[in-house]
Scaffold this active site. Sequence first.
Site, mmCIF file in Angstrom:
data_model
loop_
_atom_site.group_PDB
_atom_site.id
_atom_site.type_symbol
_atom_site.label_atom_id
_atom_site.label_comp_id
_atom_site.label_asym_id
_atom_site.label_seq_id
_atom_site.Cartn_x
_atom_site.Cartn_y
_atom_site.Cartn_z
ATOM 1 N N TYR A 1 2.914 4.773 0.767
ATOM 2 C CA TYR A 1 3.559 5.352 1.954
ATOM 3 C C TYR A 1 2.535 6.198 2.702
ATOM 4 O O TYR A 1 1.716 6.890 2.099
ATOM 5 C CB TYR A 1 4.738 6.222 1.550
ATOM 6 C CG TYR A 1 5.865 5.466 0.883
ATOM 7 C CD1 TYR A 1 6.587 4.483 1.557
ATOM 8 C CD2 TYR A 1 6.229 5.747 -0.436
ATOM 9 C CE1 TYR A 1 7.633 3.801 0.946
ATOM 10 C CE2 TYR A 1 7.282 5.071 -1.056
ATOM 11 C CZ TYR A 1 7.965 4.100 -0.359
ATOM 12 O OH TYR A 1 9.003 3.428 -0.964
ATOM 13 N N ASP B 1 0.846 -1.189 0.000
ATOM 14 C CA ASP B 1 0.000 0.000 0.000
ATOM 15 C C ASP B 1 0.884 1.243 0.000
ATOM 16 O O ASP B 1 2.087 1.148 0.194
ATOM 17 C CB ASP B 1 -1.019 0.004 1.152
ATOM 18 C CG ASP B 1 -0.393 0.071 2.531
ATOM 19 O OD1 ASP B 1 0.830 -0.163 2.666
ATOM 20 O OD2 ASP B 1 -1.124 0.351 3.496
#
Length: 237
Positions: free
Chosen positions: A83, A81
Amino acid sequence: MPGAEPTVADQLRSADPAVWPVAAGWQALVQDFFQSEAGAGLLRFLNDRLQNGAIIFPPQPLRALLLTPPEAVRVVILGQDPYHGRGQAEGLAFSVAPGVAFPPSLRTSFKDLQRDLGTPPPVFPQPGGSLVRWAEHGVLLLNTCLTVEEGQPASHANRGWELLTDAVIRHVSVHAKPCVFMLWGAHAQSKRALIDASRHLVLTANHPSPLSAMRPPVPFIGCGHFSQARAWKEEHA
């Protein structure tokens, strides 16, 4: 930059996929997803979180599908996913916005790229850790979940994005020219069943995170993925 207040430019402002452009070759797949029950549910979730004041990154969740059309894909690198720090995510797996310091996993990746191919890391802060140029040259930098809330990794996992990104992986597997899939870490490797290994080169190693990059069974450091990908692309040019 991390620590700065998020702005309109670096956070999600709308749960409307009409303002998330993608390349023409992805449009039908993306449209079908958002017209599905799962896609509509994801949009309701994003809209609810935005209305409740959540700070969500990145501003363009589908940017990987804008910069790398399906017919241009030559390499796929899967992330998990985006940052979750302010100013970092730019809609491409492992990539950070220009001027942002390298996160540890990206720094490790650049070091192994240099070891493997002799390519020096980019000079900070320009071009920095942005991998836009890779995306524009056929590297699909795809996170399996495409949004995240500030300071909360995996906060949007299992909300529907994975159904879309699984469909993207399947599309590349079936329709793209032979290409290289780089699956770093257990999460990326869980997508291996979606890939036709008789058509594509599938490379696996530990995640480049400093916590796992040197661990068995396949340490990321020294895995040779970049040189293997180059050789594969030359063979299948």
